[in-house]
Design a protein around this motif. Structure first.
Motif, PDB file in Angstrom:
ATOM      1  N   LEU A   1       0.894  -1.091   0.077  1.00 15.54           N
ATOM      2  CA  LEU A   1      -0.003   0.067  -0.064  1.00 15.54           C
ATOM      3  C   LEU A   1       0.817   1.154  -0.003  1.00 15.54           C
ATOM      4  CD1 LEU A   1      -2.616  -1.104   3.031  1.00 15.54           C
ATOM      5  CD2 LEU A   1      -2.870  -1.348   0.345  1.00 15.54           C
ATOM      6  N   ARG A   2       0.344   2.246  -0.636  1.00 14.96           N
ATOM      7  CA  ARG A   2       0.947   3.786  -0.473  1.00 14.96           C
ATOM      8  C   ARG A   2       0.423   4.010   0.986  1.00 14.96           C
ATOM      9  NH1 ARG A   2      -0.796   7.687  -4.323  1.00 14.96           N
ATOM     10  NH2 ARG A   2      -2.603   6.387  -4.628  1.00 14.96           N
ATOM     11  N   HIS A   3       1.330   4.719   1.776  1.00 13.39           N
ATOM     12  CA  HIS A   3       1.028   4.891   3.106  1.00 13.39           C
ATOM     13  C   HIS A   3       1.556   6.300   3.632  1.00 13.39           C
ATOM     14  CE1 HIS A   3       1.355   4.355   7.731  1.00 13.39           C
ATOM     15  NE2 HIS A   3       0.009   4.227   7.564  1.00 13.39           N
ATOM     16  N   THR A   4       0.890   7.181   4.406  1.00 13.60           N
ATOM     17  CA  THR A   4       1.424   8.014   4.908  1.00 13.60           C
ATOM     18  C   THR A   4       1.036   8.187   6.481  1.00 13.60           C
ATOM     19  OG1 THR A   4       0.793   9.536   3.053  1.00 13.60           O
ATOM     20  CG2 THR A   4       1.291  10.621   5.090  1.00 13.60           C
ATOM     21  N   SER A   5       2.189   8.140   7.389  1.00 15.39           N
ATOM     22  CA  SER A   5       1.809   8.502   8.829  1.00 15.39           C
ATOM     23  C   SER A   5       1.974   9.888   9.287  1.00 15.39           C
ATOM     24  CB  SER A   5       2.882   7.724   9.619  1.00 15.39           C
ATOM     25  OG  SER A   5       2.842   7.533  10.789  1.00 15.39           O
ATOM     26  N   ILE A   6       1.035  10.328  10.099  1.00 21.08           N
ATOM     27  CA  ILE A   6       1.103  11.681  10.497  1.00 21.08           C
ATOM     28  C   ILE A   6       1.298  11.669  12.009  1.00 21.08           C
ATOM     29  CG2 ILE A   6      -0.506  13.750  10.719  1.00 21.08           C
ATOM     30  CD1 ILE A   6      -1.540  11.092   8.629  1.00 21.08           C
ATOM     31  N   PRO A   7       2.565  12.330  12.482  1.00 18.28           N
ATOM     32  CA  PRO A   7       2.662  12.248  13.898  1.00 18.28           C
ATOM     33  C   PRO A   7       1.903  13.188  14.590  1.00 18.28           C
ATOM     34  CG  PRO A   7       4.305  13.629  12.606  1.00 18.28           C
ATOM     35  CD  PRO A   7       3.566  12.980  11.698  1.00 18.28           C
TER      36      PRO A   7
END
Length: 609
Positions: A315-321
């Motif tokens: 998957l494409r994935h973005t983690s937001i802190p």
């Protein structure tokens, strides 16, 4: 997905008020803002305002208010099965000038009337003006995914997707409802949708699954076009439950992937969001981009599960802190946009997630809202399940042993650590309005309200789940999801809120809902072979959570100064009680929530009082 507003009555609204309303609608509809003013033979005016976010048929030909014959429609939402309905209508001789769901919806209503709502799958809040009859009809979807507020005065009825739109048309500020604020502070967010009140006096919502018609003279008629029900099929096998749930959830996702713009997915380590993501990716080949809030608090952190799901499915994935920067001024901005207190700190974190979704160019987000309420997912569901299977000794004994082994060690709520809580007292609800008396003591004036719930069925577990879905948990989530997404001009879709899936889930025998101490057993087994095993096998119930002290730095003197500066909130709450609470070294979950309730109520009153 759009915003709507309007008025039906004897008053003539000034152009400046219409312009201000349109300005306030900009975030819900950045692509077009139009209006129509109509007048009937009885001397009443109908004002229809629309702000459009282009999702399906991106051309100007589908702008609204949309006309078909003598009817005008201002519509917020999506009719997911519009292609199927369009084929039906074409077979009956209808021809279409757009490829939009708006035209299909209006043509269907004109052709078959309000009875056609039973064949519609989607989310909506709309206003339909009939020039021939001089009447206005307002309608809201079955689950209340799309908001629709009302305000009445002696001239007529105002409506809008947000209270701020009504205030603009009225040309005055709305007055906060201190009774509703007290309810929120004492009993928490689960109490807010048990009655008709909102955070502003005189403002109410059209109920889900309901239409309201105003005839040419302004007389009102209200009808429910859909009533939720629990109709168990006691002969259904576990295998049939799993197969039926799988088929219907896949179909729901198929319909909700329809769009002329790309979709993003809210992602956690739980089975809910991963079911939707995995169906989109592995069944339909959708290029999934998931967005996750990265928690540092070990109670809520799910990084290993998320990383496993991302890696296995490519998957494409973005983690937001979690980002505490400018927390208080940014929370104030969010409260101002919501026209209400933000109900939990989680939805500040969710707003940060929507910010990231928007920054990547998406106009649709997909969330796993209400899987818990359809398939059982909360810790008290285990106890209600033990109550329901108590007359089956072997099943009860095995289920109780599984609870002792797998669930009790991870439950923090002291009321829910007793497996026999409901067996002894099926009316027990002390875990819901927790510490209410303690929080009431923080108010300047006495306030209390006992717990109440609707009776949908005699099944304890299913009745709790239906109350959560329609009165306690889901309405709050939908309210916050909608506003957080629309702040960034994003449409939010919730595939678990599908009429066919709901009806099937409420036909599954209760004894199938929990297995070996695993809630959502049917959903987990339905997703085998689609969702990664690590997700399906996890027993933790995390949900979308973030601790308040990840954002609020109590060691910063400027924070304490801001919290205790003069504010109208201290006309409602005792300053000394709040100070005592903040001086505690550690706060249990209920007190941490109350602290956030205080903070967000403070900001609300400073903005709107």
């Amino acid at each position: 997905m759009c915003g709507i507003a309007g008025y039906f009555g004897t008053r003539e609204i000034e152009e400046s008020a219409l312009d201000e309303c349109a300005r306030r609608m900009a975030r819900r509809g950045p692509d077009d803002r139009s209006r129509r003013v109509l007048r009937n033979a009885a001397g009443r005016r109908a004002y229809l305002l629309h702000a459009r976010l282009n999702i399906i048929d991106l051309g100007a030909r589908s702008n609204q208010p949309f006309r078909d014959g003598a009817s005008w429609l201002a519509y917020n939402g999506e009719l997911y099965n519009y292609l199927e309905l369009q084929k039906e209508l074409e077979a009956r001789g209808e021809r279409f000038t757009t490829t939009s769901d708006t035209e299909v919806f209006l043509r269907l209503l004109n052709k078959d009337g309000l009875d056609a709502l039973d064949r519609c799958e989607g989310m909506w809040a709309w206003a339909l003006y009939d020039e021939g009859r001089g009447s206005l009809t307002l309608c809201r979807d079955r689950f209340g995914e799309k908001p629709l507020y009302l305000y009445r005065d002696d001239t007529g009825v105002y409506f809008g997707s947000e209270p701020k739109f009504i205030a603009a048309l009225l040309g005055k500020r709305l007055e906060p409802d201190l009774d509703q604020l007290s309810r929120f502070l004492v009993n928490g967010y689960k109490s807010l949708y048990k009655g008709r009140k909102t955070f502003f006096k005189g403002v109410e919502e059209v109920r889900p699954g309901t239409w309201l018609k105003l005839d040419a003279e302004g007389r009102e008629t209200t009808r429910r076009y859909w009533t939720p029900a629990h109709r168990p099929d006691d002969a259904m096998s576990y295998e049939a439950a799993v197969k039926g749930a799988r088929e219907r959830l896949i179909e729901s996702v198929r319909l909700r992937l329809r769009a002329d713009v790309p979709l993003a997915f809210c992602m956690s380590g739980g089975v809910d969001s991963n079911s939707l993501i995995s169906i989109a990716k592995n069944v339909f080949g959708y290029d999934v981009h998931g967005f996750t809030i990265a928690n540092t608090d070990k109670r809520y952190e799910e990084q290993a599960i998320v990383e496993d799901a991302v890696s296995r499915q490519k998957l494409r994935h973005t983690s937001i802190p979690v980002n505490p920067d400018r927390f208080l001024p940014r929370l104030r901005e969010l409260v101002r946009y919501h026209d209400s207190p933000v109900c939990t700190i989680n939805y500040y974190a969710h707003w940060l997630l929507m910010e990231a979704v928007s920054s990547h160019g998406y106009r649709i987000s997909v969330s796993g809202t209400s899987a818990d309420e359809l398939f059982s997912g909360y810790y008290d569901h285990h106890l209600a399940y033990l109550y329901e299977v108590r007359k089956e000794p072997a099943l009860h004994a095995a289920s109780r042993a599984a609870w002792e082994s797998h669930i009790k060690p991870i439950v923090r709520n002291p009321f829910l650590r007793d497996p026999d809580a409901f067996v002894r007292d099926p009316e027990f609800r002390g875990h819901i309005f927790m510490n209410a008396a303690e929080f009431a003591a923080c108010l300047q004036k006495p306030w209390s309200e006992p717990f109440s719930e609707e009776r949908y069925t005699g099944d304890l577990l299913r009745n709790r789940m239906l109350n959560e879905l329609f009165h306690e948990a889901t309405p709050v989530v939908l309210h916050e999801d909608d506003l957080n997404a629309m702040y960034y001009s994003i449409e939010n879709r919730s595939p678990f809120l599908d009429r066919g899936l709901f009806d099937f889930a409420n036909s599954i025998p209760t004894r199938h809902l929990v297995r070996d101490g695993r809630a959502k057993a049917v959903l987990r087994d339905a997703m085998k072979g689609i969702v990664p095993d690590m997700v399906l096998e996890s027993r933790r119930k995390v949900g979308f959570n973030a601790p308040i002290f990840s954002f609020l730095d109590m060691s910063d003197p400027s924070v304490m100064k801001e919290l205790f500066r003069d504010s109208p909130v201290f006309d409602l709450l005792r300053r000394d009680k709040i100070r005592t609470l903040l001086e505690k070294e550690a706060l249990p979950n209920s007190e941490s929530k109350f602290l956030f309730y205080f903070l967000t109520t403070k900001l609300f009153l400073e903005e709107f009082a």
